[in-house]
Design a protein around this motif. Structure first.
Motif, PDB file in Angstrom:
ATOM      1  N   SER A 124      19.386  44.369 -12.897  1.00 40.64           N
ATOM      2  CA  SER A 124      18.345  45.245 -12.353  1.00 40.64           C
ATOM      3  C   SER A 124      17.014  45.013 -13.053  1.00 40.64           C
TER       4      SER A 124
ATOM      5  N   PHE B  83      13.831  47.131  -9.764  1.00 40.37           N
ATOM      6  CA  PHE B  83      14.881  47.692 -10.618  1.00 40.37           C
ATOM      7  C   PHE B  83      15.726  48.693  -9.838  1.00 40.37           C
TER       8      PHE B  83
ATOM      9  N   HIS C 217      17.851  47.168  -6.886  1.00 41.40           N
ATOM     10  CA  HIS C 217      19.077  46.515  -7.339  1.00 41.40           C
ATOM     11  C   HIS C 217      20.077  47.539  -7.855  1.00 41.40           C
ATOM     12  N   ALA C 218      19.606  48.507  -8.605  1.00 36.52           N
ATOM     13  CA  ALA C 218      20.517  49.536  -9.122  1.00 36.52           C
ATOM     14  C   ALA C 218      21.151  50.330  -7.981  1.00 36.52           C
TER      15      ALA C 218
ATOM     16  N   ASP D 168      25.101  44.282 -14.656  1.00 39.45           N
ATOM     17  CA  ASP D 168      24.382  44.859 -13.527  1.00 39.45           C
ATOM     18  C   ASP D 168      23.088  45.525 -13.970  1.00 39.45           C
TER      19      ASP D 168
ATOM     20  N   HIS E 204      19.063  36.981  -7.582  1.00 35.01           N
ATOM     21  CA  HIS E 204      20.345  37.687  -7.551  1.00 35.01           C
ATOM     22  C   HIS E 204      21.514  36.705  -7.489  1.00 35.01           C
TER      23      HIS E 204
END
Length: 137
Positions: free
Chosen positions: A45, A91, A94-95, A41, A27
């Protein structure tokens, strides 16, 4: 517990912690390389999903990375569904915390902490998958 088992447990916990650190570092380096936007973004992800999936493969395989071609009970500990699940967790995690997709407004340190905690959780789950495959459960 024998010294060998204690050492193996330390290595296993180290692998789980390394997955958390890898998620955080991925990240950090991603956003150092790219400015934040919705496409970045979304791609971030996907990248974090890949980090979680690869981490799951490494942790679940443990010392038998090359055993997938053999028919041992733990040779499929890292199976495609579990790997896809690890990808999905990375995924979605992070989203869920990315500024483009959520109103939470976490600072980068908060996002890094959430990703590291999620990585450790997936690492510990991967250890459980490996242990279950080795015991035949």
């Amino acid at each position: 517990m024998t010294p060998r088992r204690a050492a193996a447990a330390v290595v296993d916990i180290g692998l789980a912690l390394a997955l958390g650190a890898a998620a955080r570092l991925a990240h950090v380096y991603w956003y150092r390389a790219f400015a934040t936007s919705v496409p970045v973004d979304l791609a971030g992800s996907v990248a974090l999903g890949v980090v979680f999936a690869v981490g799951h493969l490494v942790v679940a395989s443990g010392d038998r990375v090359s055993a997938a071609t053999e028919r041992r009970p733990d040779s499929r500990a890292w199976g495609p569904r579990r790997t896809a699940a690890a990808f999905g967790v990375g995924f979605l995690l992070h989203a869920a915390v990315a500024p483009a997709f959520t109103p939470f407004g976490l600072e980068p340190a908060g996002v890094n902490a959430a990703l590291a905690a999620g990585g450790v959780a997936v690492g510990l789950w991967s250890l459980g998958v490996r242990r279950a495959a080795r015991t035949g459960a």
